[in-house]
Design an enzyme around this catalytic site. Structure first.
Site: not given
Ligand code: F6R
Length: 609
Positions: A99, A486
């Site tokens: 954090g 990607k």
């Molecule tokens: C791309 C990727 C990131 C996540 C983003 C959100 O491959 O993994 O763009 O999608 O950081 O993360 P979450 O879905 O965990 O909130």
């Protein structure tokens, strides 16, 4: 991002700490360290780079103890150096921290005036000295931590040990996840259950403001007011197999290939139910969803692209307006709220800070109807939401999200059909056909995976490129965006995505023989439009790589290469077309020799702004 593990036992905990840190590596980090209470001493070892290097140093120095804490750090305050790595120590108190402490500068000044000296540039060292300052006034470790955290503004998950109290470990959380693992005559703390799953599956998720006093034989939890509280014990269903590579070369490869199973598990509840039903989203969901006037989706990265895809479904099937916004933008603008709208957050990890803060902001604007689509049970975002749909992708370790994306799409499609049904705009025949499409989806995803050998051949042509353009239209435009994301994040090839119709309004200027253009061109209502757009590229000498369906007529030429999925799967086509772009990125990265599972500068869970 950063990761925490701590253990107190009758046995040597060093292997537990090291093993836990290795399981946290996927989150992204640039240094690692452990501290143990050894007799009346606190010993620590820290290294920049991989956990394995720190492990070797600990072995060389003969670390062996029954109480210890460990950390993987992803630098925020202060560079990637050994002195900035955790644990931080103040006069025999050692602590690890996830954090950001916002008032660390004021605290630093105050502590300097009290005579404390700082060796690092971190906000964390401030907390170590602050705790020591309360110990010096006679407090015990629990009370010193409780008093210290009251002085902190910001987010923290902490694990603290002291040489003066070798039989206890104190944990505290605010704004960052932290859990206590319950063993048999031994106990643990961790920021992520995967760090301790080899030791126990019984966990207590600490709540905001909680502190926990953890000994070998007991765990006592106190709320933000210092009152003793009982928190539920959960049995984690994270499997060890999901955390291990098995026969695969990379987690990303494994996770791409797990998608038929992940999609199948995520639709299981719908299939068991035999209908789209509000009960899939939690208690009282029908009342929340029935009269929604619109949907506001908030998410980041890949999850945001899942939201963009869902907008096409929600407006065309449920017939209500839907807007999708990047969480980090929404949280800082003067948004106009309609409390009758449903706010949907999408997050694989459930702990992305921007998404969490956007949700809090939406709630502060009067949005009570909130729903989270999430892959990690009991994580912060679903816990802060009224309704939840858990995707069942299983632990996603590769930094590049793959199976989480396709399962998010499944969840969003289910949500769309559920709202449509509650609004009376989904007739029985259409519902049956959508259920059937979902039933067949794992098979269709497998067919797309079977295209891998053809994609490997393409990826070799991609590997030497500097740039790439991705095109799609309609509901497949977000898949083009996801394909470009990607490719850029794991192969470091610069990639951009455009709606194919927008090409002539600017990006066409980029097209020449050196620019590969990937086109998502399924056999849907926009296919002929996409074909015209392709001609615009072709006329400028661009080389095209087209993902089409078997039933669309595409002439191949030296300039136009085509890979065909076996058939067009209708409304769920974006889910199937996500697979080839994931494979293309993976194999292009492989050919370029990049670190696929841990791309440079990125972290799996983004718990800072
Ligand atoms: C791309 C990727 C990131 C996540 C983003 C959100 O491959 O993994 O763009 O999608 O950081 O993360 P979450 O879905 O965990 O909130």
């Amino acid at each position: 991002m950063c990761g925490i593990v701590g253990a107190i036992a009758d046995r040597d905990v060093v292997p537990v700490l090291i093993d836990g840190l290795k399981r946290l590596e996927y989150r992204g980090y640039d240094s690692a360290g452990i501290a143990v209470v050894d007799g009346d001493d606190v010993r620590r070892v820290r290294r920049t780079g991989r956990v394995a290097e720190m492990e070797a140093a600990a072995a060389q120095e003969g670390f062996n103890a029954t109480l210890g804490i460990g950390h993987t750090r992803w630098a925020t305050h202060g560079g990637v150096t050994e002195t900035n790595a955790h644990p931080h120590v103040s006069h025999g108190v050692a602590l690890v921290h996830n954090g950001i402490i916002e008032n660390h500068e004021q605290q630093r000044e105050k502590l300097r005036a009290m005579g404390y000296e700082f060796e690092s540039q971190t906000d964390t060292e401030v907390i170590a000295h602050l705790i020591h300052s309360f110990l010096a006034q006679g407090a015990d470790l629990l009370s010193a931590v409780q008093q210290a955290v009251r002085e902190l503004h910001g987010a923290y998950a902490l694990a603290v040990v002291s040489r003066k109290e070798p039989g206890r470990m104190i944990a505290a959380r605010m704004g960052c996840p932290l859990l206590v693992g319950l063993g048999d005559g031994e106990n643990f703390v961790a920021s992520d259950v995967s760090a301790i799953v080899q030791a126990t599956r019984r966990v207590i998720f600490l709540e905001e403001g909680d502190t926990a006093d953890v000994t070998r034989a007991s765990v006592a939890v106190y709320d933000g007011n210092g009152e003793a509280v009982q928190r539920d014990v959960h049995i984690s269903d994270v499997s060890l197999a999901s955390l291990e590579l098995g026969p695969y070369r990379h987690f990303m490869q494994k996770e791409i290939h797990e998608q038929p199973r992940a999609v199948g598990d995520t639709i299981e509840a719908v299939m068991d139910n035999g209908a789209f039903s509000a009960s899939l989203f939690g208690e009282g969901a029908a009342d929340v969803l029935r009269d929604v006037e619109g949907v506001q989706i908030l998410a980041c990265g890949t999850s945001y692209y899942a939201g963009l895809t869902a907008r096409y479904w929600i407006e065309s099937i449920a017939k209500i307006p839907c807007s999708v916004e990047i969480a980090s933008e929404y949280r800082y603008r003067d948004a106009v709220a309609n409390p009758k709208n449903l706010v949907v957050t999408i997050s694989q990890s459930g702990e992305t800070l921007d998404t969490m803060e956007a949700l809090k902001y939406a709630k502060s604007l009067g949005h009570a109807k909130t729903l989270s689509i999430c892959n990690v049970p009991e994580s912060a975002i679903p816990r802060a939401s009224r309704l939840v749909y858990y995707t069942r992708a299983g632990a996603e370790i590769g930094v590049a999200s793959t199976k989480a994306f396709t399962t998010q799409l499944v969840a969003l499609f289910t949500l769309t059909c559920t709202i449509a049904k509650l609004r009376g705009v989904l007739d029985d025949a259409t519902e049956a056909s959508y259920l059937d499409a979902l039933r067949q989806l794992p098979g269709s995803v497998q067919h797309a995976l079977n295209l891998e050998p053809q994609i490997v051949a393409w990826s070799e042509r991609f590997a030497p490129k500097q740039h790439a353009l991705f095109l799609g239209r309609g509901v497949h435009y977000p898949i083009a965006l996801e394909g470009a994301l990607k490719l850029k994040e794991i192969s470091y090839i610069h990639a951009e995505a455009y709606p194919a119709g927008e090409l002539k309004h600017g990006p066409l200027a980029l097209v020449d023989e050196a620019m590969p253009v990937v086109v998502i061109a399924p056999n849907d209502a926009l296919l002929e439009k996409v074909k015209s757009n392709i001609q615009e590229v072709r006329a400028r000498g661009g080389e095209m790589f087209v993902f089409a369906d078997a039933d669309s007529q595409f002439g191949e030429s030296e300039q136009v290469h085509v890979i065909r999925t076996p058939r067009h799967v209708g409304v769920l086509s974006p889910i199937v077309h996500a697979i080839p772009v994931q494979l293309l990125a993976y194999h292009a990265a492989l050919a370029r020799g990049t670190d696929v599972d841990k791309p440079r500068n990125l972290a799996k869970s983004v718990t800072v702004e």
